[in-house]
Structure formats: structure tokens, C-alpha cells
Design a protein around this motif. Structure first.
Motif, PDB file in Angstrom:
ATOM      1  N   SER A  33       0.822  -1.212   0.000  1.00 61.58           N
ATOM      2  CA  SER A  33       0.000   0.000   0.000  1.00 61.58           C
ATOM      3  C   SER A  33       0.859   1.268   0.000  1.00 61.58           C
ATOM      4  CB  SER A  33      -0.960   0.008   1.190  1.00 61.58           C
ATOM      5  OG  SER A  33      -0.227  -0.020   2.392  1.00 61.58           O
ATOM      6  N   ASN A  34       2.182   1.102  -0.003  1.00 62.65           N
ATOM      7  CA  ASN A  34       3.112   2.224  -0.046  1.00 62.65           C
ATOM      8  C   ASN A  34       4.143   1.936  -1.138  1.00 62.65           C
ATOM      9  OD1 ASN A  34       4.909   4.299   0.366  1.00 62.65           O
ATOM     10  ND2 ASN A  34       5.121   3.973   2.575  1.00 62.65           N
ATOM     11  N   LEU A  35       3.686   2.018  -2.383  1.00 56.74           N
ATOM     12  CA  LEU A  35       4.547   1.639  -3.508  1.00 56.74           C
ATOM     13  C   LEU A  35       5.821   2.472  -3.625  1.00 56.74           C
ATOM     14  CD1 LEU A  35       1.888   0.676  -6.183  1.00 56.74           C
ATOM     15  CD2 LEU A  35       3.275  -0.833  -4.748  1.00 56.74           C
ATOM     16  N   PRO A  36       5.800   3.774  -3.335  1.00 57.96           N
ATOM     17  CA  PRO A  36       7.076   4.509  -3.374  1.00 57.96           C
ATOM     18  C   PRO A  36       8.122   3.924  -2.411  1.00 57.96           C
ATOM     19  CG  PRO A  36       5.257   6.054  -3.412  1.00 57.96           C
ATOM     20  CD  PRO A  36       4.674   4.685  -3.127  1.00 57.96           C
ATOM     21  N   GLU A  37       7.681   3.485  -1.241  1.00 62.06           N
ATOM     22  CA  GLU A  37       8.614   2.868  -0.294  1.00 62.06           C
ATOM     23  C   GLU A  37       9.062   1.497  -0.795  1.00 62.06           C
ATOM     24  OE1 GLU A  37      11.172   2.701   2.807  1.00 62.06           O
ATOM     25  OE2 GLU A  37       9.988   4.441   2.204  1.00 62.06           O
ATOM     26  N   LEU A  38       8.129   0.717  -1.340  1.00 57.14           N
ATOM     27  CA  LEU A  38       8.479  -0.594  -1.886  1.00 57.14           C
ATOM     28  C   LEU A  38       9.465  -0.459  -3.046  1.00 57.14           C
ATOM     29  CD1 LEU A  38       8.077  -3.640  -1.720  1.00 57.14           C
ATOM     30  CD2 LEU A  38       6.063  -3.389  -3.198  1.00 57.14           C
ATOM     31  N   ALA A  39       9.299   0.587  -3.854  1.00 61.10           N
ATOM     32  CA  ALA A  39      10.203   0.808  -4.990  1.00 61.10           C
ATOM     33  C   ALA A  39      11.645   1.027  -4.539  1.00 61.10           C
ATOM     34  CB  ALA A  39       9.720   1.987  -5.831  1.00 61.10           C
ATOM     35  N   LYS A  40      11.847   1.488  -3.323  1.00 59.42           N
ATOM     36  CA  LYS A  40      13.210   1.660  -2.798  1.00 59.42           C
ATOM     37  C   LYS A  40      13.906   0.318  -2.594  1.00 59.42           C
ATOM     38  CE  LYS A  40      12.053   5.912  -0.343  1.00 59.42           C
ATOM     39  NZ  LYS A  40      11.864   6.504   0.991  1.00 59.42           N
ATOM     40  N   HIS A  41      13.146  -0.773  -2.669  1.00 55.49           N
ATOM     41  CA  HIS A  41      13.698  -2.111  -2.456  1.00 55.49           C
ATOM     42  C   HIS A  41      13.636  -2.969  -3.722  1.00 55.49           C
ATOM     43  CE1 HIS A  41      13.823  -1.420   1.882  1.00 55.49           C
ATOM     44  NE2 HIS A  41      12.673  -0.800   1.723  1.00 55.49           N
ATOM     45  N   VAL A  42      13.302  -2.364  -4.846  1.00 55.67           N
ATOM     46  CA  VAL A  42      13.133  -3.118  -6.083  1.00 55.67           C
ATOM     47  C   VAL A  42      14.413  -3.882  -6.432  1.00 55.67           C
ATOM     48  CG1 VAL A  42      13.760  -1.179  -7.617  1.00 55.67           C
ATOM     49  CG2 VAL A  42      12.270  -3.015  -8.461  1.00 55.67           C
ATOM     50  N   PRO A  48      21.572  -5.924  -4.272  1.00 47.59           N
ATOM     51  CA  PRO A  48      21.259  -5.015  -3.162  1.00 47.59           C
ATOM     52  C   PRO A  48      21.536  -3.537  -3.468  1.00 47.59           C
ATOM     53  CG  PRO A  48      22.489  -6.914  -2.363  1.00 47.59           C
ATOM     54  CD  PRO A  48      22.502  -6.981  -3.874  1.00 47.59           C
ATOM     55  N   THR A  49      22.342  -3.242  -4.476  1.00 48.34           N
ATOM     56  CA  THR A  49      22.687  -1.844  -4.788  1.00 48.34           C
ATOM     57  C   THR A  49      21.848  -1.261  -5.920  1.00 48.34           C
ATOM     58  OG1 THR A  49      24.404  -2.389  -6.430  1.00 48.34           O
ATOM     59  CG2 THR A  49      25.077  -2.329  -4.098  1.00 48.34           C
ATOM     60  N   PHE A  50      21.020  -2.080  -6.568  1.00 45.82           N
ATOM     61  CA  PHE A  50      20.296  -1.625  -7.759  1.00 45.82           C
ATOM     62  C   PHE A  50      19.474  -0.363  -7.506  1.00 45.82           C
ATOM     63  CE2 PHE A  50      16.357  -1.582 -10.253  1.00 45.82           C
ATOM     64  CZ  PHE A  50      16.901  -1.377 -11.512  1.00 45.82           C
ATOM     65  N   ALA A  51      18.610  -0.381  -6.518  1.00 40.74           N
ATOM     66  CA  ALA A  51      17.689   0.744  -6.293  1.00 40.74           C
ATOM     67  C   ALA A  51      18.420   2.054  -6.024  1.00 40.74           C
ATOM     68  CB  ALA A  51      16.721   0.421  -5.150  1.00 40.74           C
ATOM     69  N   SER A  52      19.596   1.975  -5.417  1.00 41.14           N
ATOM     70  CA  SER A  52      20.347   3.202  -5.131  1.00 41.14           C
ATOM     71  C   SER A  52      21.152   3.692  -6.338  1.00 41.14           C
ATOM     72  CB  SER A  52      21.284   2.992  -3.941  1.00 41.14           C
ATOM     73  OG  SER A  52      22.292   2.049  -4.255  1.00 41.14           O
ATOM     74  N   PRO A  76       6.099  -4.905 -11.850  1.00 37.96           N
ATOM     75  CA  PRO A  76       6.438  -3.950 -12.906  1.00 37.96           C
ATOM     76  C   PRO A  76       6.187  -2.498 -12.499  1.00 37.96           C
ATOM     77  CG  PRO A  76       4.487  -5.207 -13.525  1.00 37.96           C
ATOM     78  CD  PRO A  76       5.028  -5.817 -12.265  1.00 37.96           C
ATOM     79  N   VAL A  77       5.233  -2.284 -11.611  1.00 36.43           N
ATOM     80  CA  VAL A  77       4.951  -0.923 -11.138  1.00 36.43           C
ATOM     81  C   VAL A  77       6.182  -0.344 -10.442  1.00 36.43           C
ATOM     82  CG1 VAL A  77       3.566   0.481  -9.552  1.00 36.43           C
ATOM     83  CG2 VAL A  77       2.473  -1.330 -10.882  1.00 36.43           C
ATOM     84  N   ILE A  78       6.793  -1.125  -9.549  1.00 37.65           N
ATOM     85  CA  ILE A  78       7.927  -0.569  -8.801  1.00 37.65           C
ATOM     86  C   ILE A  78       9.196  -0.508  -9.659  1.00 37.65           C
ATOM     87  CG2 ILE A  78       6.933  -1.124  -6.561  1.00 37.65           C
ATOM     88  CD1 ILE A  78       9.007  -3.420  -6.321  1.00 37.65           C
ATOM     89  N   ILE A  79       9.297  -1.359 -10.677  1.00 37.97           N
ATOM     90  CA  ILE A  79      10.415  -1.217 -11.622  1.00 37.97           C
ATOM     91  C   ILE A  79      10.284   0.132 -12.328  1.00 37.97           C
ATOM     92  CG2 ILE A  79      11.397  -2.047 -13.799  1.00 37.97           C
ATOM     93  CD1 ILE A  79      10.822  -4.898 -12.862  1.00 37.97           C
ATOM     94  N   LYS A  80       9.080   0.425 -12.786  1.00 38.59           N
ATOM     95  CA  LYS A  80       8.846   1.708 -13.468  1.00 38.59           C
ATOM     96  C   LYS A  80       9.045   2.877 -12.510  1.00 38.59           C
ATOM     97  CE  LYS A  80       5.562   4.236 -16.277  1.00 38.59           C
ATOM     98  NZ  LYS A  80       4.204   4.316 -16.786  1.00 38.59           N
ATOM     99  N   MET A  81       8.538   2.756 -11.283  1.00 32.95           N
ATOM    100  CA  MET A  81       8.691   3.832 -10.291  1.00 32.95           C
ATOM    101  C   MET A  81      10.159   4.107  -9.978  1.00 32.95           C
ATOM    102  SD  MET A  81       5.636   3.141  -7.590  1.00 32.95           S
ATOM    103  CE  MET A  81       5.716   4.725  -6.785  1.00 32.95           C
ATOM    104  N   ALA A  82      11.007   3.089 -10.087  1.00 31.16           N
ATOM    105  CA  ALA A  82      12.433   3.264  -9.825  1.00 31.16           C
ATOM    106  C   ALA A  82      13.114   4.071 -10.932  1.00 31.16           C
ATOM    107  CB  ALA A  82      13.111   1.903  -9.665  1.00 31.16           C
ATOM    108  N   GLY A  83      12.409   4.283 -12.049  1.00 30.63           N
ATOM    109  CA  GLY A  83      12.966   5.070 -13.149  1.00 30.63           C
ATOM    110  C   GLY A  83      13.291   4.277 -14.384  1.00 30.63           C
ATOM    111  N   VAL A  84      13.121   2.972 -14.339  1.00 30.63           N
ATOM    112  CA  VAL A  84      13.456   2.113 -15.480  1.00 30.63           C
ATOM    113  C   VAL A  84      12.526   2.429 -16.653  1.00 30.63           C
ATOM    114  CG1 VAL A  84      13.504  -0.287 -16.284  1.00 30.63           C
ATOM    115  CG2 VAL A  84      14.413   0.308 -14.023  1.00 30.63           C
ATOM    116  N   SER A  85      13.114   2.604 -17.839  1.00 32.36           N
ATOM    117  CA  SER A  85      12.307   2.941 -19.017  1.00 32.36           C
ATOM    118  C   SER A  85      11.846   1.716 -19.783  1.00 32.36           C
ATOM    119  CB  SER A  85      13.070   3.885 -19.949  1.00 32.36           C
ATOM    120  OG  SER A  85      14.223   3.257 -20.466  1.00 32.36           O
TER     121      SER A  85
END
Length: 169
Positions: A33-42, A48-52, A76-85
Motif C-alpha cells: 500500500s506504499n509503492l514509493p517505499e516498496l520501490a526503494k527495495h526493487v 542489493p545496490t540496484f535501487a540506489s 512492474p509498477v515498482i520497476i517503473k517507479m524506480a525510473g526504469v524505461s
């Protein structure tokens, strides 16, 4: 309708069998229910370093069977939220593919063997061409149907329907 779209970014290379559980770790299910936070762990269980390290416009490059598993629709939502095109892979689980298109994340099936981690890629979605600007290789992927390109260009299925009401291609 102009369906031309060229993407440019860095390749983050992963291997075969990257499951939706590796993309969106099950131990973090409470963050659905907090996808922006979940995206930090994509993809942190795969790297372990991917999201950063990932930047807007970059690419996830997989091997065979990308997106298999529990079909977590938020993967796929959090992959996209992480900035992946876009996601590039040799093969992709069907439900992951469909979920990705629905959220506006292109998934391109191609031979990813000649793409290395860190390569700079330029992807022409309409032409079906990937140029690896680092090694000079040119790869191709199957033509994306006009209906899917239209959905991707609007940012996903819901934005497309909100704008157009239905499919009149």
C-alpha cells in the motif's frame, strides 16, 4: 498518431529466472500500500545496490524467464517507479509482460547476451531496434503492435482509457 519513442539509458544486467519475488521481495508485502517505499527495495534480492544506482531512463536487462513466479502485479509498477524505461530479456513470463504493458513499462524480448552491465543503450520502440552505444552492436526485437504502443505512449492502460475511452486505433 505518432508512435515514435526513443529511450536512452544504462543497462543493469541480471541473469535468468528473475522472479517477481526477487523484484518485489515477499518479506516486504506489508509495503504494497506504499509503492514509493516498496520501490526503494526493487530487485534488492538480486542486486542489493540496484535501487540506489538506477537512474530515470535506465534499463533492466534479463536473461530467460524474466518475471516468473507469483505474478506480483506491483513488480512492474515498482520497476517503473524506480525510473526504469524498459525491461529487455530473452523471454518473459506472460503475466509479467501483460502487467508491465498495463502500467506503461515496455518489455522487449530480444537476445540480451551481447549487452553488458553498464552499457549505454538507445532503444527505438517503433522501429524495434536496440543500439548498444558502448559496444556498437545493433539488436532487434519484434514489432510492438500499434495498440500496445498507444498504451505505452499514454503511460499505461488506465491513462489510455481515461484519455480515449476505448480502443479506436
Amino acid at each position: 498518431m505518432d508512435n515514435s519513442r526513443v529511450l536512452k539509458g544504462t543497462a543493469f544486467k541480471f541473469g535468468d529466472n528473475i522472479s517477481t519475488d526477487l523484484i518485489a521481495p515477499g518479506r516486504l508485502v506489508h509495503l504494497r500500500s506504499n509503492l514509493p517505499e516498496l520501490a526503494k527495495h526493487v530487485l534488492e534480492d538480486a542486486d542489493p545496490t540496484f535501487a540506489s544506482r538506477v537512474k530515470r531512463g535506465d534499463f533492466v536487462v534479463g536473461g530467460s524467464n524474466f518475471g516468473l513466479g507469483s505474478s506480483r502485479e506491483h513488480a512492474p509498477v515498482i520497476i517503473k517507479m524506480a525510473g526504469v524505461s524498459a525491461v529487455l530479456a530473452k523471454s518473459v513470463a506472460r503475466i509479467f509482460f501483460r502487467n508491465a504493458i498495463n502500467v506503461g513499462l515496455p518489455v522487449l524480448v530480444c537476445d540480451t547476451d551481447r549487452i553488458a552491465d553498464g552499457d549505454t543503450l538507445e532503444v527505438d520502440l517503433a522501429a524495434g531496434v536496440i543500439r548498444d552505444l558502448t559496444n556498437g552492436e545493433t539488436l532487434t526485437f519484434g514489432k510492438i503492435p500499434d495498440a500496445m504502443l498507444a498504451i505505452l505512449n499514454e503511460g499505461g492502460l488506465m491513462p489510455y482509457i481515461k484519455k480515449h475511452g476505448d480502443f479506436k486505433l
